[in-house]
Design a protein around this motif. Structure first.
Motif, PDB file in Angstrom:
ATOM      1  N   LYS A   1       4.188 -57.605  -2.001  1.00  0.00           N
ATOM      2  CA  LYS A   1       5.214 -57.462  -3.038  1.00  0.00           C
ATOM      3  C   LYS A   1       5.707 -58.823  -3.505  1.00  0.00           C
TER       4      LYS A   1
ATOM      5  N   ARG B   1       8.899 -60.459 -14.299  1.00  0.00           N
ATOM      6  CA  ARG B   1       8.074 -59.258 -14.452  1.00  0.00           C
ATOM      7  C   ARG B   1       7.254 -58.984 -13.197  1.00  0.00           C
ATOM      8  N   GLY B   2       7.261 -57.724 -12.777  1.00  0.00           N
ATOM      9  CA  GLY B   2       6.459 -57.343 -11.611  1.00  0.00           C
ATOM     10  C   GLY B   2       7.156 -57.635 -10.295  1.00  0.00           C
TER      11      GLY B   2
ATOM     12  N   SER C   1       9.551 -56.878  -7.319  1.00  0.00           N
ATOM     13  CA  SER C   1      10.181 -55.708  -6.690  1.00  0.00           C
ATOM     14  C   SER C   1      11.624 -55.998  -6.326  1.00  0.00           C
TER      15      SER C   1
ATOM     16  N   PHE D   1      17.748 -59.436 -14.630  1.00  0.00           N
ATOM     17  CA  PHE D   1      16.802 -58.700 -13.791  1.00  0.00           C
ATOM     18  C   PHE D   1      16.920 -57.199 -14.059  1.00  0.00           C
ATOM     19  N   GLN D   2      18.142 -56.755 -14.272  1.00  0.00           N
ATOM     20  CA  GLN D   2      18.389 -55.337 -14.530  1.00  0.00           C
ATOM     21  C   GLN D   2      17.591 -54.851 -15.740  1.00  0.00           C
ATOM     22  N   GLN D   3      17.484 -55.732 -16.728  1.00  0.00           N
ATOM     23  CA  GLN D   3      16.730 -55.362 -17.933  1.00  0.00           C
ATOM     24  C   GLN D   3      15.240 -55.255 -17.669  1.00  0.00           C
ATOM     25  N   VAL D   4      14.736 -56.082 -16.750  1.00  0.00           N
ATOM     26  CA  VAL D   4      13.301 -56.103 -16.466  1.00  0.00           C
ATOM     27  C   VAL D   4      12.929 -55.013 -15.467  1.00  0.00           C
ATOM     28  N   ASN D   5      13.732 -54.864 -14.443  1.00  0.00           N
ATOM     29  CA  ASN D   5      13.447 -53.875 -13.405  1.00  0.00           C
ATOM     30  C   ASN D   5      14.741 -53.206 -12.937  1.00  0.00           C
TER      31      ASN D   5
ATOM     32  N   LYS E   1      15.321 -50.723 -11.265  1.00  0.00           N
ATOM     33  CA  LYS E   1      15.340 -50.113  -9.934  1.00  0.00           C
ATOM     34  C   LYS E   1      15.055 -51.120  -8.822  1.00  0.00           C
ATOM     35  N   GLY E   2      14.858 -52.383  -9.184  1.00  0.00           N
ATOM     36  CA  GLY E   2      14.522 -53.389  -8.173  1.00  0.00           C
ATOM     37  C   GLY E   2      15.696 -53.691  -7.245  1.00  0.00           C
TER      38      GLY E   2
ATOM     39  N   GLN F   1      22.436 -51.772  -7.546  1.00  0.00           N
ATOM     40  CA  GLN F   1      21.190 -52.490  -7.257  1.00  0.00           C
ATOM     41  C   GLN F   1      21.366 -53.536  -6.167  1.00  0.00           C
TER      42      GLN F   1
END
Ligand code: G3D
Length: 176
Positions: free
Chosen positions: A6, A82-83, A85, A109-113, A115-116, A147
């Protein structure tokens, strides 16, 4: 036997201690991989079931991304995230403006992921009084609280809470 791999990123203002935290956790085992076009350094760390709740024999590989050599306060490129986790958002506990900027990094980060997993580091904890540190950490609330897996006072200098923080983020990523 399986190895799960990851990506995580360290983000935060300039000079808060991102690279130092990675060095501390990865024991100076830096990967040679250097993506010179974006100035990113990727370090790998293999973690086994002695440190994480993993099925017997399985391994977990963290790919830790760090933007190196930044000497400005320009926002980071979202493609870096991006990508990922999870992320560790780092502030310098002795510089309030870096603490105030934590939320900005979290929102990106919230905008990109959405659920990360996110861990917040109040780094350079060795530089300030414990009572002051408690105050600084208590002052903060985050827009996307759900998050945020954990908040740590760390010191890359003494090693305080560094392994614990990376392992908690790893466990959260593993748990999905
Ligand atoms: P960055 O990757 O976020 O830009 P660095 O930050 O890891 O390059 O660290 C910036 C400076 O802060 C370095 O000092 C480093 O030694 C120091 N530093 C990092 N973490 C800690 C910490 O927990 N405690 C203390 N006391 N210092 C820390 P220099 O002098 O090399 O610029």
């Amino acid at each position: 036997m399986a190895t799960v791999s990851k990506k995580i990123c360290l983000v935060g203002d300039f000079s808060v201690g991102k690279t130092s935290l990675i060095r501390r956790f990865v024991d100076r085992q830096f990967s040679d991989q250097y993506l010179s076009t974006v100035g990113v350094k990727i370090s790998k760390k293999l973690i086994d079931s002695t440190s994480l709740k993993l099925p017997e024999g399985d391994k977990f590989q963290l790919m830790v991304w760090d933007i190196e050599g930044r000497t400005d306060y320009k926002p980071i490129d979202v493609s870096y995230l991006r990508g990922a986790s999870g992320i560790i958002i780092v502030s310098d506990s002795s510089r309030m403006e870096t603490v105030e900027n934590l939320d900005r990094h979290l929102q990106m980060f919230q905008q990109v992921n959405p659920k990360g997993s996110v861990v917040i580091a109040f780094n350079k904890a060795d530089l300030i009084e414990p009572s002051m540190l408690t105050k600084v950490m208590g002052l903060h609330s985050f827009a996307h609280e759900s998050q945020v897996v954990a908040t740590y006072a760390t010191s890359a200098k003494t090693g305080d809470n560094v392994d614990k923080m990376f392992l908690e983020l790893s466990q959260s990523i593993l748990n999905g």
